[in-house]
Write a protein that holds these residues in place. Structure first.
Motif, PDB file in Angstrom:
ATOM      1  N   SER A 440       0.813  -1.218   0.000  1.00 57.79           N
ATOM      2  CA  SER A 440       0.000   0.000   0.000  1.00 57.79           C
ATOM      3  C   SER A 440       0.843   1.264   0.000  1.00 57.79           C
ATOM      4  CB  SER A 440      -0.935   0.006   1.215  1.00 57.79           C
ATOM      5  OG  SER A 440      -0.183  -0.007   2.422  1.00 57.79           O
ATOM      6  N   ASP A 441       2.162   1.136   0.027  1.00 68.14           N
ATOM      7  CA  ASP A 441       3.023   2.323   0.077  1.00 68.14           C
ATOM      8  C   ASP A 441       4.345   1.996  -0.617  1.00 68.14           C
ATOM      9  OD1 ASP A 441       4.065   4.757   0.567  1.00 68.14           O
ATOM     10  OD2 ASP A 441       4.080   4.622   2.749  1.00 68.14           O
ATOM     11  N   PHE A 442       4.346   2.142  -1.942  1.00 64.79           N
ATOM     12  CA  PHE A 442       5.538   1.827  -2.727  1.00 64.79           C
ATOM     13  C   PHE A 442       6.558   2.950  -2.722  1.00 64.79           C
ATOM     14  CE2 PHE A 442       2.637  -1.050  -5.287  1.00 64.79           C
ATOM     15  CZ  PHE A 442       3.170  -2.199  -4.768  1.00 64.79           C
ATOM     16  N   PHE A 443       6.106   4.192  -2.494  1.00 66.41           N
ATOM     17  CA  PHE A 443       6.913   5.355  -2.827  1.00 66.41           C
ATOM     18  C   PHE A 443       7.614   5.944  -1.619  1.00 66.41           C
ATOM     19  CE2 PHE A 443       3.558   5.043  -5.975  1.00 66.41           C
ATOM     20  CZ  PHE A 443       4.254   5.226  -7.163  1.00 66.41           C
ATOM     21  N   ILE A 444       8.770   6.583  -1.899  1.00 69.64           N
ATOM     22  CA  ILE A 444       9.440   7.454  -0.930  1.00 69.64           C
ATOM     23  C   ILE A 444       9.982   8.657  -1.692  1.00 69.64           C
ATOM     24  CG2 ILE A 444      10.129   5.576   0.601  1.00 69.64           C
ATOM     25  CD1 ILE A 444      13.019   6.020  -0.474  1.00 69.64           C
ATOM     26  N   ILE A 445      10.079   9.785  -1.003  1.00 69.23           N
ATOM     27  CA  ILE A 445      10.740  10.949  -1.595  1.00 69.23           C
ATOM     28  C   ILE A 445      12.230  10.638  -1.721  1.00 69.23           C
ATOM     29  CG2 ILE A 445      11.313  13.375  -1.244  1.00 69.23           C
ATOM     30  CD1 ILE A 445       8.629  13.755   0.038  1.00 69.23           C
ATOM     31  N   ALA A 446      12.808  10.947  -2.872  1.00 71.00           N
ATOM     32  CA  ALA A 446      14.168  10.497  -3.191  1.00 71.00           C
ATOM     33  C   ALA A 446      15.192  10.962  -2.164  1.00 71.00           C
ATOM     34  CB  ALA A 446      14.557  10.988  -4.581  1.00 71.00           C
ATOM     35  N   THR A 447      15.045  12.158  -1.650  1.00 72.39           N
ATOM     36  CA  THR A 447      16.043  12.695  -0.713  1.00 72.39           C
ATOM     37  C   THR A 447      15.953  12.055   0.666  1.00 72.39           C
ATOM     38  OG1 THR A 447      14.503  14.497  -0.190  1.00 72.39           O
ATOM     39  CG2 THR A 447      16.174  14.919  -1.877  1.00 72.39           C
ATOM     40  N   HIS A 448      14.909  11.294   0.939  1.00 80.13           N
ATOM     41  CA  HIS A 448      14.748  10.671   2.261  1.00 80.13           C
ATOM     42  C   HIS A 448      15.428   9.310   2.362  1.00 80.13           C
ATOM     43  CE1 HIS A 448      10.856  13.186   3.166  1.00 80.13           C
ATOM     44  NE2 HIS A 448      11.949  13.921   3.027  1.00 80.13           N
ATOM     45  N   GLY A 449      15.802   8.714   1.247  1.00 80.45           N
ATOM     46  CA  GLY A 449      16.361   7.367   1.266  1.00 80.45           C
ATOM     47  C   GLY A 449      17.868   7.370   1.458  1.00 80.45           C
ATOM     48  N   GLN A 450      18.401   6.199   1.778  1.00 81.03           N
ATOM     49  CA  GLN A 450      19.841   5.982   1.897  1.00 81.03           C
ATOM     50  C   GLN A 450      20.217   4.796   1.012  1.00 81.03           C
ATOM     51  OE1 GLN A 450      21.267   5.679   5.942  1.00 81.03           O
ATOM     52  NE2 GLN A 450      19.613   6.981   6.709  1.00 81.03           N
ATOM     53  N   GLN A 451      21.324   4.944   0.294  1.00 82.42           N
ATOM     54  CA  GLN A 451      21.748   3.885  -0.614  1.00 82.42           C
ATOM     55  C   GLN A 451      22.412   2.746   0.161  1.00 82.42           C
ATOM     56  OE1 GLN A 451      24.783   4.732  -3.721  1.00 82.42           O
ATOM     57  NE2 GLN A 451      23.159   4.209  -5.151  1.00 82.42           N
ATOM     58  N   VAL A 452      22.045   1.524  -0.173  1.00 80.82           N
ATOM     59  CA  VAL A 452      22.634   0.342   0.454  1.00 80.82           C
ATOM     60  C   VAL A 452      23.085  -0.613  -0.638  1.00 80.82           C
ATOM     61  CG1 VAL A 452      21.276   0.518   2.573  1.00 80.82           C
ATOM     62  CG2 VAL A 452      20.398  -0.805   0.660  1.00 80.82           C
ATOM     63  N   PHE A 453      23.927  -1.569  -0.244  1.00 75.56           N
ATOM     64  CA  PHE A 453      24.473  -2.561  -1.174  1.00 75.56           C
ATOM     65  C   PHE A 453      24.132  -3.944  -0.648  1.00 75.56           C
ATOM     66  CE2 PHE A 453      27.812  -5.438  -2.624  1.00 75.56           C
ATOM     67  CZ  PHE A 453      27.816  -5.194  -3.974  1.00 75.56           C
ATOM     68  N   TYR A 454      23.555  -4.765  -1.476  1.00 75.77           N
ATOM     69  CA  TYR A 454      23.180  -6.124  -1.113  1.00 75.77           C
ATOM     70  C   TYR A 454      24.215  -7.110  -1.659  1.00 75.77           C
ATOM     71  CZ  TYR A 454      18.605  -4.047  -0.164  1.00 75.77           C
ATOM     72  OH  TYR A 454      17.584  -3.271   0.313  1.00 75.77           O
ATOM     73  N   VAL A 455      24.694  -8.017  -0.809  1.00 81.18           N
ATOM     74  CA  VAL A 455      25.624  -9.050  -1.241  1.00 81.18           C
ATOM     75  C   VAL A 455      25.066 -10.400  -0.799  1.00 81.18           C
ATOM     76  CG1 VAL A 455      26.979  -8.843   0.889  1.00 81.18           C
ATOM     77  CG2 VAL A 455      28.035  -9.843  -1.133  1.00 81.18           C
ATOM     78  N   SER A 456      25.218 -11.411  -1.622  1.00 78.60           N
ATOM     79  CA  SER A 456      24.645 -12.718  -1.341  1.00 78.60           C
ATOM     80  C   SER A 456      25.327 -13.337  -0.127  1.00 78.60           C
ATOM     81  CB  SER A 456      24.788 -13.644  -2.557  1.00 78.60           C
ATOM     82  OG  SER A 456      24.104 -13.108  -3.665  1.00 78.60           O
ATOM     83  N   ASP A 457      24.528 -13.944   0.738  1.00 80.33           N
ATOM     84  CA  ASP A 457      25.050 -14.625   1.921  1.00 80.33           C
ATOM     85  C   ASP A 457      25.551 -16.006   1.511  1.00 80.33           C
ATOM     86  OD1 ASP A 457      25.660 -15.661   4.339  1.00 80.33           O
ATOM     87  OD2 ASP A 457      23.716 -15.314   5.275  1.00 80.33           O
ATOM     88  N   PRO A 458      26.854 -16.299   1.674  1.00 84.31           N
ATOM     89  CA  PRO A 458      27.354 -17.615   1.251  1.00 84.31           C
ATOM     90  C   PRO A 458      26.792 -18.767   2.073  1.00 84.31           C
ATOM     91  CG  PRO A 458      29.039 -16.411   2.468  1.00 84.31           C
ATOM     92  CD  PRO A 458      27.906 -15.452   2.248  1.00 84.31           C
ATOM     93  N   VAL A 459      26.250 -18.478   3.254  1.00 83.30           N
ATOM     94  CA  VAL A 459      25.696 -19.541   4.103  1.00 83.30           C
ATOM     95  C   VAL A 459      24.249 -19.850   3.725  1.00 83.30           C
ATOM     96  CG1 VAL A 459      25.164 -20.203   6.474  1.00 83.30           C
ATOM     97  CG2 VAL A 459      27.248 -18.915   5.976  1.00 83.30           C
ATOM     98  N   ASP A 460      23.466 -18.810   3.471  1.00 89.35           N
ATOM     99  CA  ASP A 460      22.051 -18.965   3.155  1.00 89.35           C
ATOM    100  C   ASP A 460      21.761 -18.282   1.824  1.00 89.35           C
ATOM    101  OD1 ASP A 460      19.337 -19.170   3.033  1.00 89.35           O
ATOM    102  OD2 ASP A 460      18.940 -18.394   5.054  1.00 89.35           O
ATOM    103  N   PRO A 461      21.475 -19.014   0.756  1.00 86.27           N
ATOM    104  CA  PRO A 461      21.256 -18.378  -0.561  1.00 86.27           C
ATOM    105  C   PRO A 461      20.039 -17.473  -0.610  1.00 86.27           C
ATOM    106  CG  PRO A 461      20.643 -20.703  -0.624  1.00 86.27           C
ATOM    107  CD  PRO A 461      21.324 -20.480   0.695  1.00 86.27           C
ATOM    108  N   ARG A 462      19.166 -17.533   0.388  1.00 82.10           N
ATOM    109  CA  ARG A 462      18.005 -16.644   0.377  1.00 82.10           C
ATOM    110  C   ARG A 462      18.368 -15.221   0.742  1.00 82.10           C
ATOM    111  NH1 ARG A 462      14.318 -19.703   4.558  1.00 82.10           N
ATOM    112  NH2 ARG A 462      16.350 -19.664   5.586  1.00 82.10           N
TER     113      ARG A 462
END
Length: 462
Positions: A440-462
């Motif tokens: 019900s809430d897809f959007f955010i104002i661009a200046t409110h977000g913070q950039q993050v980096f996702y890396v695969s967990d070698p222990v749990d592929p999920r």
């Protein structure tokens, strides 16, 4: 051995026998000598003759003392607490090279050789690592003679160096203020100045004078930068929010546009008084549900857009002063929006997930810390208001127009917080990107977000 006496009094290594010289260590470390005591002791041991010691000239009494440093002639030398400087940079390099060479058994780099095994045999420790008898018989006579004088020919151990290094840190302060890294880096700069290998000093001197002249002149030329720093305009542009790709005009689904419009209203500071007034209005109109926070929030989200439009129209008819921002926000956004695949926000480059899929970099990860209503179940009538972290992926970038100004929004797929986000024992945040929630809430104002980096967990592929 004998270096375990420098360890703390109850260190477990002091009681170990097998891994060292077969004895427990209960001794105390010696008191550090003063500069004057060291000076006279060295003078008595090695410098009595005042001559250099060579291979056939051993007046000084020790083969590894070749000459006396001229610093010993300084009148204040005996008063210094530290009369040497162990170079941490080269210690790190040599120790790392020896450890890696031994672990990987690199030819010429490993310290696990015949001499090391014979050292253990001489010190009567680790008998299981002693060489076989047949191997000993194959040694040449000069190696056997060398083993009889190990203390004379072998330098101090690494443990001794570390003991002196710790003492040096305590006396001289932080190591990074006096190690060799800055000098080595600057030597690389000076070496790059060499154009004629037959006259390296002259090349360095001329290039250095040229650098200083350019730096001096740049102080008197306004609007210009030194070579390599780029223009002032280019640095300012990097901090300006702007598109990173060509825009496409699109007419989105009206339900999604209403959701984006509501998010802009709720995150605009000038609208907050209207939000409080609308919540009070709902409580007065529905007294039986005034204490049901969850119902109030749902009803507020449903009716606030139409209510603020009527409210602002009434204020304008009554002659009240209304800011242009409130007037255009109450009127609502245009039906069409500009969409982008990339946008520069707060100095960071953000891209959509579809664009990231064709590149080796990742710029679509987003995180938001927001104050939200936390409910335990659908029947919870007393939810808790608090901060919560949301993790997601940018699916689209919208530029919503209100005629006189635009607002940039990120349309995201958010991970469900209940089952999709958790913190492991090592305090890493684990995010299951397949568990999508908050539809019900897809959007955010661009200046409110913070950039993050996702890396695969070698222990749990999920």
């Amino acid at each position: 051995m004998g270096h375990r006496k420098y360890l703390p009094r109850y260190h477990p290594y002091r009681l170990q026998k097998k891994n060292f010289d077969g004895k427990q260590e209960h001794g105390k470390p010696p008191q550090p000598l003063s500069g004057e005591a060291i000076y006279f002791k060295l003078k008595e041991m090695f410098f009595s003759s005042g001559k250099k010691c060579g291979k056939n000239n051993n007046e000084g009494g020790n083969d590894y003392w070749k000459r006396r440093s001229e610093f010993f002639e300084l009148p204040y030398w005996k008063n210094l607490h530290v009369r040497h400087c162990l170079d941490v940079m080269h210690i790190e390099k040599n120790v790392c090279m020896n450890i890696v060479g031994t672990l990987l058994d690199l030819p010429g780099k490993s310290k696990d050789g015949m001499n090391s095994r014979l050292d253990l045999l001489e010190m009567n420790i680790r008998p299981e690592l002693a060489p076989m008898v047949t191997e000993l018989d194959a040694l040449q006579e000069d190696i056997v003679m060398t083993l009889c004088n190990l203390e004379k020919y072998f330098p101090p151990s690494f443990f001794t160096i570390m003991v002196h290094l710790v003492r040096e840190v305590k006396l001289c302060g932080l190591v990074y203020l006096r190690w060799m890294y800055p000098f080595e880096r600057y030597m690389k700069v000076l070496k790059s100045f060499v154009r004629n290998r037959n006259r390296p000093e002259r090349c360095i001197a001329e290039a250095q004078v040229c650098e200083e002249a350019v730096h001096f002149c740049s102080n008197f030329l306004s609007g210009l930068d030194e070579i390599g720093l780029g223009s002032l305009n280019s640095r300012e542009e990097k901090q300006t929010d702007r598109p990173l790709s060509a825009g496409t005009y699109d007419r989105p689904d009206m339900q999604e546009l209403k959701q984006a419009y509501l998010h802009i209203l709720q995150n605009t500071e000038e609208v907050h008084p209207y939000i409080e007034e609308h919540m009070n209005h709902l409580k007065i109109e529905n007294p039986r549900r005034a204490k049901n926070e969850q119902w109030l929030q749902v009803e507020h989200n449903r009716s606030f857009g139409a209510w603020i439009r009527d409210k602002v129209m009434c204020e304008l008819h009554e002659g009240k002063v209304v800011s242009n921002t409130i007037r255009w926000l109450a009127h609502g956004p245009n039906c069409g929006v500009m969409t982008y695949e990339g946008y520069m926000v707060n100095g960071c480059s953000y891209h959509t997930k579809s664009r990231d899929d064709h590149r080796i970099v990742q710029n679509s990860g987003i995180m938001l810390v927001a104050t939200t209503m936390q409910v335990s179940s659908a029947k919870d009538k007393n939810p808790v208001i608090g901060d919560m972290s949301f993790y997601g992926i940018i699916e689209d970038i919208w530029e919503v127009s209100y005629n006189t100004f635009n607002t940039v929004l990120f349309k995201c797929k958010w991970v469900e917080n209940k089952n999709g986000v958790r913190i492991d024992d090592l305090h890493f945040t684990l995010v299951d990107l397949s568990r999508i929630g908050h539809s019900s809430d897809f959007f955010i104002i661009a200046t409110h977000g913070q950039q993050v980096f996702y890396v695969s967990d070698p222990v749990d592929p999920r």
